[in-house]
Structure formats: structure tokens, C-alpha cells
Design an enzyme around this catalytic site. Sequence first.
Site, PDB file in Angstrom:
ATOM      1  N   GLU A  76       0.864  -1.015  -0.607  1.00 43.98           N
ATOM      2  CA  GLU A  76       0.336  -0.245   0.012  1.00 43.98           C
ATOM      3  C   GLU A  76       1.111   1.202  -0.187  1.00 43.98           C
ATOM      4  O   GLU A  76       2.164   1.115   0.879  1.00 43.98           O
ATOM      5  CB  GLU A  76      -0.697  -0.089   1.355  1.00 43.98           C
ATOM      6  CG  GLU A  76      -1.792  -1.159   1.572  1.00 43.98           C
ATOM      7  CD  GLU A  76      -2.334  -1.261   2.790  1.00 43.98           C
ATOM      8  OE1 GLU A  76      -2.744  -0.306   3.425  1.00 43.98           O
ATOM      9  OE2 GLU A  76      -2.015  -2.574   3.256  1.00 43.98           O
ATOM     10  N   LYS A 131       2.247   5.032   0.934  1.00 50.92           N
ATOM     11  CA  LYS A 131       2.238   5.355   2.798  1.00 50.92           C
ATOM     12  C   LYS A 131       1.932   6.730   1.985  1.00 50.92           C
ATOM     13  O   LYS A 131       2.711   7.437   1.622  1.00 50.92           O
ATOM     14  CB  LYS A 131       3.828   4.575   3.255  1.00 50.92           C
ATOM     15  CG  LYS A 131       3.998   5.788   4.379  1.00 50.92           C
ATOM     16  CD  LYS A 131       5.524   5.143   4.897  1.00 50.92           C
ATOM     17  CE  LYS A 131       5.635   5.419   6.391  1.00 50.92           C
ATOM     18  NZ  LYS A 131       4.915   7.429   5.922  1.00 50.92           N
ATOM     19  N   ASP A 168       1.096  10.250   3.083  1.00 48.83           N
ATOM     20  CA  ASP A 168       1.251  11.487   4.085  1.00 48.83           C
ATOM     21  C   ASP A 168       0.876  12.781   4.676  1.00 48.83           C
ATOM     22  O   ASP A 168       0.322  13.971   3.560  1.00 48.83           O
ATOM     23  CB  ASP A 168       3.389  12.868   3.700  1.00 48.83           C
ATOM     24  CG  ASP A 168       3.997  12.828   4.516  1.00 48.83           C
ATOM     25  OD1 ASP A 168       3.900  12.299   5.639  1.00 48.83           O
ATOM     26  OD2 ASP A 168       4.899  13.892   4.231  1.00 48.83           O
ATOM     27  N   LYS A 227      10.746   3.442   3.084  1.00 49.07           N
ATOM     28  CA  LYS A 227      11.003   5.240   2.063  1.00 49.07           C
ATOM     29  C   LYS A 227      11.403   4.810   1.238  1.00 49.07           C
ATOM     30  O   LYS A 227      12.804   4.949   0.622  1.00 49.07           O
ATOM     31  CB  LYS A 227      11.903   5.658   3.620  1.00 49.07           C
ATOM     32  CG  LYS A 227      10.637   5.779   4.913  1.00 49.07           C
ATOM     33  CD  LYS A 227       9.674   5.470   5.201  1.00 49.07           C
ATOM     34  CE  LYS A 227       9.511   7.308   5.339  1.00 49.07           C
ATOM     35  NZ  LYS A 227       9.494   7.515   5.570  1.00 49.07           N
ATOM     36  N   CYS A 237      31.123  20.622  28.621  1.00 47.44           N
ATOM     37  CA  CYS A 237      30.073  21.162  28.781  1.00 47.44           C
ATOM     38  C   CYS A 237      29.689  22.305  28.617  1.00 47.44           C
ATOM     39  O   CYS A 237      29.443  23.447  29.504  1.00 47.44           O
ATOM     40  CB  CYS A 237      29.137  20.514  29.701  1.00 47.44           C
ATOM     41  SG  CYS A 237      27.671  20.664  29.871  1.00 47.44           S
ATOM     42  N   CYS A 251      27.471  24.513  31.988  1.00 46.97           N
ATOM     43  CA  CYS A 251      27.485  23.830  33.241  1.00 46.97           C
ATOM     44  C   CYS A 251      29.115  23.964  32.914  1.00 46.97           C
ATOM     45  O   CYS A 251      29.691  24.023  34.330  1.00 46.97           O
ATOM     46  CB  CYS A 251      26.796  22.703  33.588  1.00 46.97           C
ATOM     47  SG  CYS A 251      27.449  21.460  32.894  1.00 46.97           S
ATOM     48  N   CYS A 306      27.800  14.820  29.471  1.00 46.52           N
ATOM     49  CA  CYS A 306      28.528  15.651  30.928  1.00 46.52           C
ATOM     50  C   CYS A 306      28.417  14.980  31.965  1.00 46.52           C
ATOM     51  O   CYS A 306      27.109  14.608  31.906  1.00 46.52           O
ATOM     52  CB  CYS A 306      27.586  17.299  30.559  1.00 46.52           C
ATOM     53  SG  CYS A 306      28.139  17.907  32.116  1.00 46.52           S
ATOM     54  N   CYS A 334      23.648  19.900  36.079  1.00 44.77           N
ATOM     55  CA  CYS A 334      23.474  20.709  34.684  1.00 44.77           C
ATOM     56  C   CYS A 334      21.711  21.081  33.958  1.00 44.77           C
ATOM     57  O   CYS A 334      21.222  20.012  34.228  1.00 44.77           O
ATOM     58  CB  CYS A 334      24.221  19.827  33.071  1.00 44.77           C
ATOM     59  SG  CYS A 334      24.180  19.971  32.019  1.00 44.77           S
TER      60      CYS A 334
END
Length: 663
Positions: free
Chosen positions: A110, A112, A114, A308, A402, A405, A420, A426
Site C-alpha cells: 500500500e 504510504k 504523508d 521509504k 559542557c 555547565c 556531561c 546541569c
Amino acid sequence: MNTGEKIKALREELHHHNHLYYVLDKPEISDYDFDQKLKELQKLEEAHPEFHDDNSPTLRVGGAVTKNFATVTHEHRMYSLDNSYSKEDLENWEKRIRKQVDGEVNYTCELKYDGASISLTYVKGEFKQAVTRGDGFKGDDVTNNVRTIRSVPLKLKGDYPEKFEIGGEIVLPYEGFAHLNAARVEAGEEPYANPRNTASGSLKLQDSSEVAKRPLDCLLYGLKGHKLGLKTQYESLEKARSWGFKVPDEAILAKDLSEVLKYINYWDVHRHDLPYETDGVVVKVNDLHQQEELGHTAKSPRWAMAYKFQAEQVTTHLNKITYQVGRTGAITPVANLEPVQLGGTVVKRASLHNADQIQKLDVREGDEVYVEKGGEIIPKIIGVNFKQRDPNSKPTEYITECPECGTELIRNEGEAQHYCPNFNGCPPQVIGRIQHFISRKAMDVEGLGGETVALLVNEGLIGNYADLYELKKEQILPLERMAEKSADNLIQGIENSKNIPFERVLFALGIRYVGETVAKKLANHFKNIEALEKASKEELEKIDEIGERIAESVVEFFSSEENVKNVERLKGYGLQLAISAEKLANQTVKLKGQTFVVSGVFSMPRNDLKKMIEDNAGKVSGSISSKTSYVIAGENMGPSKHAKAENLGIPIISEEDFLRMLK
């Protein structure tokens, strides 16, 4: 003919002409004649309100206003599909199928489409409810808006079941989209970006008469319900079409994978001739009994695969690379791009995944890059146009601290991402963990969204998810856009979350690698949070399908004093941190150490049978092996499975034998 009979006859006539025009594209009367009959019916209904009918053709024009869309739990969960991008992906999928099911395997193919996923409920042949996909477990009730879509039948014809659901896609045809945008531009308004987002947004308009003005269409493909009397997916499409649904004619029955690939190759070229957006092909095992045998993973059906089509690709300028911190502390590099049109939307950012990907592609700030939008929501960079690179450009140096932080980043051996380690200090990690905690699949706190969580943290009102249960109305009322009703809803939503079952609370805690399925497995094994806290890495690894990585992560989580303290607080606030007494009463360890394969058709739903096995500490497997303890055989059990069980000397028992075993 009395008035009631005349109204009924007019409605039936208009339903018939509506179906001919919007579903079959074969009108028998002119638009003028149709409008005249509709006006006649409107006058009769206005003069005789005692004959009101929610599904009258006159209500197609809308008029109902929905301020807040009610959240509805799906009776049949709406799963997402696994994606494939190559012939090899489909071949591997077929190999997995053939290991689990007997006999010949045919497929339905079938297109697909959108659009916006929808589930429609019909009772006694009448349209009752329309619910959006949402998170698959719950969605929004958009019945009033969907009733205005002309291709949605309000009354069915033929031999339809007493009650069922049908899934499909709300789409906006290219022609209708073009007319809609032309009218907006003429009115001095911004045109819409693409048909899919416009269709999805239309379903949430508050005034259904505005939805009625949009040329939306509804394409249907998936019947769900108990004892529908159907044997194949292809038969279900034909039945749905005969009842009055708009089922795309492009669907075919393929006898093998070569026919599936032929279909895919044809539509990859001809999809642009269609009146709607389509981005691939959905391939399904045709036999519904085989579908049931294959079952589902935590997210997707094993019996379906979305192929896809090749993604659209564009080039644009990479202005800057920035870094995002996730709730687990994982760092994701992001390419900030010169805005470019891709797949109907303007793309400004793309994921670069990790340091290895940046090094592999040698991506640098200032490059012209190739951007693709494949099966992922976030576009990704797939290459660099080296011919246009500035000769003075320098390789990208991945950050060492990071960005939020300043803590030095770590990268564990064998892992692609940097982290981190500042778990409790953080800000994005703190906010992200609370946002995960309140999400639909976790604690499902109604009245509290992601933006409000960030606001509460930034205002210093909460620092972790346990703090939510100490919030007072007077603390949150002064917050931006927080009215009296919103504050009441938020506090009530937090209070209601105390009833969420243990396995979802465990998932909500945000332990790394502990998703929905693992959380359920851990909850069923340990029964309460205290037992899980004390579990060693070795104990955890003995549990079926719990590997070293998950075991280490659980032990690490409970070795943190801060985490243990927060769990204790949650316990004190009354959250469900143990399996309920009611659920425990239905559980035993009678089947501990035993593995069952369930094959065939039974008097009870197959999932109920599987649940009984799991509730009694047994394991359900999809395929027979030397580790199988018993095969529970129903009607139509495949001969090859039967032969394999006999060859391996595995006992084959009936449904009745199994129930006796439990007694």
C-alpha cells in the site's frame, strides 16, 4: 410519506450522492441539484428538531466549537512502523518473518501517504468518534472536525460488524493545497508550508466550520476489532471499500518479495502523478493469522515494514556548529544552516550525531554541505562539497567541556557520544529528566507541559521530579501565562499521577537504557523498588534479556545518594513503587524457568494467553528451539512448527491443557 420518513429518505439519498462524488469520483447529479436537496433537508431539520441526527449530511458544514480537545485512550494501540531503505532491508525483514511463521507468506503493498494519522470508530454502522494518533496510547478527540470531511462515511452500507475501528490518514490533495494557499496570498496572509502539516493543523482548529472549508480527504487502510470475520489484510481493504470507505485503489496483493520490489520501483517513479503526497510503500504480511503470530515489538508490528523512497537532498551553507545537552547528559552536535527549502519545510538545523561523524565527514564551519531528510524527523548532513571549501578552513575541534555547565566531558569506551557527568547540576539534564518524568508514556501529568517544566526549574521552584509533589497553587499562580484554572489543572494532574502503575513510574525515573519494555520486565521480576535498589549487577544480568549495559546502568543509578533520596521522597508522596496487591494476586511463579511458544487460533485473544504466561513468571518466545518448554497449539497451527516441535521432542499442549497447568 410523513415528515420523519421524508427526512430519513433525503439523508440516505444525500449520503449516497456524497459517496459517489467524494469517494468513487462518479457523480450522478449536478452540484446544484445536490445543494438544493441539502437545503431542503436543512429546512425540514430546523422545523423538526425532534428528528436530530449527529450524522446528518447537513452537519458536514461544521459549526461545533471545541475549546479543549479531550484526551482519549485508544482501545487498540496505534503503533508506528519500522522503516527500510533498501532491498537488503526488506530481505532481512522477510528472513525474520520466515523464522517465525509457517507456510506461504504473501504481502499487501500500500502506498504510504504523508498526512495525519487518525482512528475512526463505528458502532452499528454509524460514525461515533475520531481520535488522532497522539503517542499511540492516547490521542485527541477530533470527532467534530473529522465529521466535516466529505470522504468520511457517516453511515455505512453492507455487512459491517457491530463495532470496529479503522485507521487511516487525513491528507490534503495538492490541488486543494494550491487553492488554499492562493486564497491566503490574495488575502495578504502567509501561505502554508506543506500539505501534511496543514492537514494535521486543520484537525486541531477550534471551529469545525473552518475545517469544513478545507479540502481535506481521508484515506483508510487498517481495520481493528474483535472477531471481524476477516482472514487477510487484502480482504479487509476490499470489505472496508464495500462499506463505503475511501480505500486507495493502488494497493495490491504480492505473492513474494520480487513482486513487492516491482511495486516499489513502479511507484518510486509514478508517485508524482498522484494527487497526494506519498513518501514510500507499506508492506504487510497479508495473512491476519500470521500477523497475530508475529506480534509486535514495544514500538512496531513485526508483520509490517515501511519502505521509504529516496530522500530529497539539497546543499546549503553551514554557519555554525553548536552543541545540545540531552536529559541523560549525552552531547549532540547540531549544524546551524543557512535556511533552505527541503521536503516542503524550511530547514535551519541538522543533526551531526557525534564526534566520529564530524571526523568521518570532515564537516567544518563555513562549508557548503549536502542535507537530506530521510526517515528521520530531524534532517542530517550526509556530505561536504569540498570544491567550495575555503582553503583557510580548519578541522572542527570537538568541545571538551559542557556548553551549559562547564563540566569536563567524558566518553566511555565503545560509545560514540560524549557525556556531561554533572547529573544533578546541569540545567538541561535536570529539565529534560523532569520533562521525561511527566510525559504521556511515563507519569502522564495532565496540565503540565515541557515549557512549564523549564519555567518551574528556571524560577527555582523545582530542582528534580520529586519536587513536583510539593508544589503549591500559590507558588505557580504568579508564573507567566498561568491562570487560576491552569494552576488547578496542574496541581490536580500531579495528584492524579500518583495512581500510575509501578512499571511506568520505573520508566519515568529516567534510568539510562531502561525503556518501557525493560521497565516492565524489571517491575515484574522485582515486584517493588526496594528489591530493585538492592539488586547486584550479577542478579540483574540473570534476568532474561537484561544485558551488562542495562545492569550496570541500574546499579549506577541506585548507587547515587541523590537518586535514592528522591525515590524515597516519591514513596512518601504515595507513588506506586510496587506492583499493586490486585495485580500480585493474579501472579504466581508456577511457570518460572519455562518458555512457551504460542501458535494457532484460540478461544481467547492471543495477547491474553501471553499475559497469563508472563503473569505466572513464564517466558513467551516467537520461535521454537531446544530451549522451548512447551508449544501451546491452537487451531490452524502451522505444520512446519508442529514438525519442528516433534523433532525436538518438545511437548505440544492445547489451550485447555495450559489452563489446567495453571490450576
